[in-house]
Write an enzyme that holds these catalytic residues in place. Structure first.
Site, short mmCIF file in Angstrom:
data_model
loop_
_atom_site.label_atom_id
_atom_site.label_comp_id
_atom_site.label_asym_id
_atom_site.label_seq_id
_atom_site.Cartn_x
_atom_site.Cartn_y
_atom_site.Cartn_z
N GLY A 118 44.09 26.26 45.70
CA GLY A 118 45.47 26.75 45.71
C GLY A 118 46.28 25.99 46.75
O GLY A 118 45.86 24.94 47.24
N ASP A 143 47.26 33.84 41.73
CA ASP A 143 48.64 34.19 42.08
C ASP A 143 49.68 33.47 41.21
O ASP A 143 50.83 33.90 41.14
CB ASP A 143 48.92 33.85 43.55
N GLY A 186 48.65 38.77 44.72
CA GLY A 186 49.69 37.80 44.36
C GLY A 186 50.35 37.12 45.54
O GLY A 186 51.30 36.36 45.36
N ARG A 283 49.25 59.16 43.42
CA ARG A 283 47.98 58.51 43.74
C ARG A 283 48.15 56.99 43.70
O ARG A 283 48.92 56.48 42.89
CB ARG A 283 46.90 58.88 42.72
N HIS A 289 39.88 42.68 44.77
CA HIS A 289 39.19 41.48 44.29
C HIS A 289 38.65 41.59 42.87
O HIS A 289 38.14 40.59 42.34
CB HIS A 289 38.07 41.11 45.27
N GLN A 291 40.43 41.55 40.54
CA GLN A 291 41.31 40.62 39.81
C GLN A 291 40.80 39.18 39.87
O GLN A 291 41.21 38.33 39.09
CB GLN A 291 42.72 40.65 40.43
#
Ligand code: F6P
Length: 365
Positions: A118, A143, A186, A283, A289, A291
């Site tokens: 990245g 992201d 993100g 809630r 993680h 994701q």
């Protein structure tokens, strides 16, 4: 065309789904098209600094296409130019290990290095490039915040994970008449929240690019109540913040000492604010993680394979100092100096934002 004899590959930054598809594509293309050897550096730039590596062959990359993570290991710490570590007495000291990294590259007899990463990883690759290392980069991050490419691999799988979570939160929200908040990752970009929010039928989407107004969030909730909908699903990006407020940071004292800045907790923060204004239970779920892990979807496998094969082709043409990028429908090369530290945010005139508002999703503005 140059004759590729031995190329290296390393994966840096946070893991994501699809990295192994890239490793496999680079290895297979280098061996099958160029009869080259492929060396995998382990644990990001640590592999170059400390000389940890393994040979990648058709056999070692067999069956890794559907595998999450990276078989080479990775780290989102450990910048070779500013390597921070404890001195054994509780103090942090910084080293410039770049000469060691350059030495390993030479000792391994590499013609080229393919760096998968990245923004942070690519910036370091650019620094090495300026020191004469022949580097080609491949953009990777859930992201989707890298300039110069329409999509990074890993993003679509992350969006799918977040969408599945939203689908599930709808059922509890509807059954318990609750406000259900989902916090997604993100960094400072809202791409995951926005796409998953639209795909998962969220009623409110909050992203870093649009600092939210609590009154507007409450207005959307009340409007839905008036229409008889007694529950709400909100997706909020970890980098979101209230108008006039700050990002919410979740990190240990040690991380602060190491110069690490970790986002997290904005969903719970929002839950507290909403709970004080409504007679419903609120809630929050932090997706974290999940994701990044697990099997890549077909889009990320295809994109990873295309980028990997294209990177080897670019290396064989000596096109160093570039990132391979997706400009739909084509792949292209973007000079690394054009990327230097630039992050791609959701633009204010984004058609995605217009579509979200057109279908009644509140954006907190
Ligand atoms: O850049 C990928 C990412 O998952 C971000 O979305 C998130 O802010 C960060 O990495 C989390 O990093 P770590 O794994 O160090 O907690």
């Amino acid at each position: 065309m140059m004759k590729l004899k031995r190329i290296g590959i390393l994966t840096g930054g946070g893991d994501c789904s699809g990295i192994n598809a890239v490793i496999r594509a680079v290895t297979r293309a280098a061996i099958l098209q160029h009869q080259a050897e492929v060396i995998g550096l382990e644990d990001g730039y640590d592999g170059l600094i400390f000389g940890r590596h393994q040979e990648l062959t058709l056999e070692t990359v067999k069956d890794i296409l559907p595998l999450g993570g990276t078989i080479l290991g990775t780290t989102n710490r450990g910048n070779p130019f500013n390597y921070r570590e404890y001195d054994g007495e509780g103090n942090i000291v910084s080293h410039d290990y770049s000469p060691r990294a350059l030495e390993t590259f030479k000792q391994l007899g590499l013609d080229a290095l393919i760096v998968v990463g990245g923004e942070g990883t690519l910036m370091i690759a650019h620094q090495f490039c300026l020191l004469g290392m022949p580097v080609i980069c491949i953009p990777k991050t859930i992201d989707n915040d890298l300039e110069g490419t329409d999509y990074t691999f890993g993003f679509q799988t992350a969006v799918q994970v977040a969408t599945d979570a939203l689908d599930r939160l709808h059922t509890t929200g509807r059954s318990h008449r609750r406000v259900m908040i989902l916090e997604v990752m993100g960094r400072s970009a809202g791409w995951i929240a926005l796409e998953a929010g639209i795909a998962g039928g969220a009623h409110i989407i909050l992203i870093p690019e649009i600092p939210y107004q609590l009154d507007r969030v409450m207005e959307t909730i009340r409007r839905r109540e008036e229409l008889g909908h007694r529950y709400n699903v909100i997706v909020i990006a970890e980098g979101a913040r209230e108008l006039g407020g700050d990002e919410v940071i979740l990190q240990t004292a040690a991380e602060t000492l190491q110069g690490v800045r970790r986002l997290g907790g904005v969903g719970h923060d929002l839950a507290g604010k909403i709970a004080g204004r409504i007679n419903r239970e609120v809630r929050c779920t932090m997706l974290g993680h999940t994701q990044r892990g697990g099997t890549p979807n077909s889009f990320d496998r295809v994109l990873g394979t295309r980028l990997g094969a294209f990177a080897v082709e670019a290396a064989s043409q000596g096109r160093f100092g570039h990132m391979v990028a997706l400009r739909i429908p084509h792949l292209t090369l973007v000079p690394l100096e054009q990327l230097a530290g630039r992050v791609r945010h959701v633009p204010s005139d984004s058609e995605l934002l217009r579509a979200a508002e057109a279908v009644g999703i509140g954006l907190g503005r």
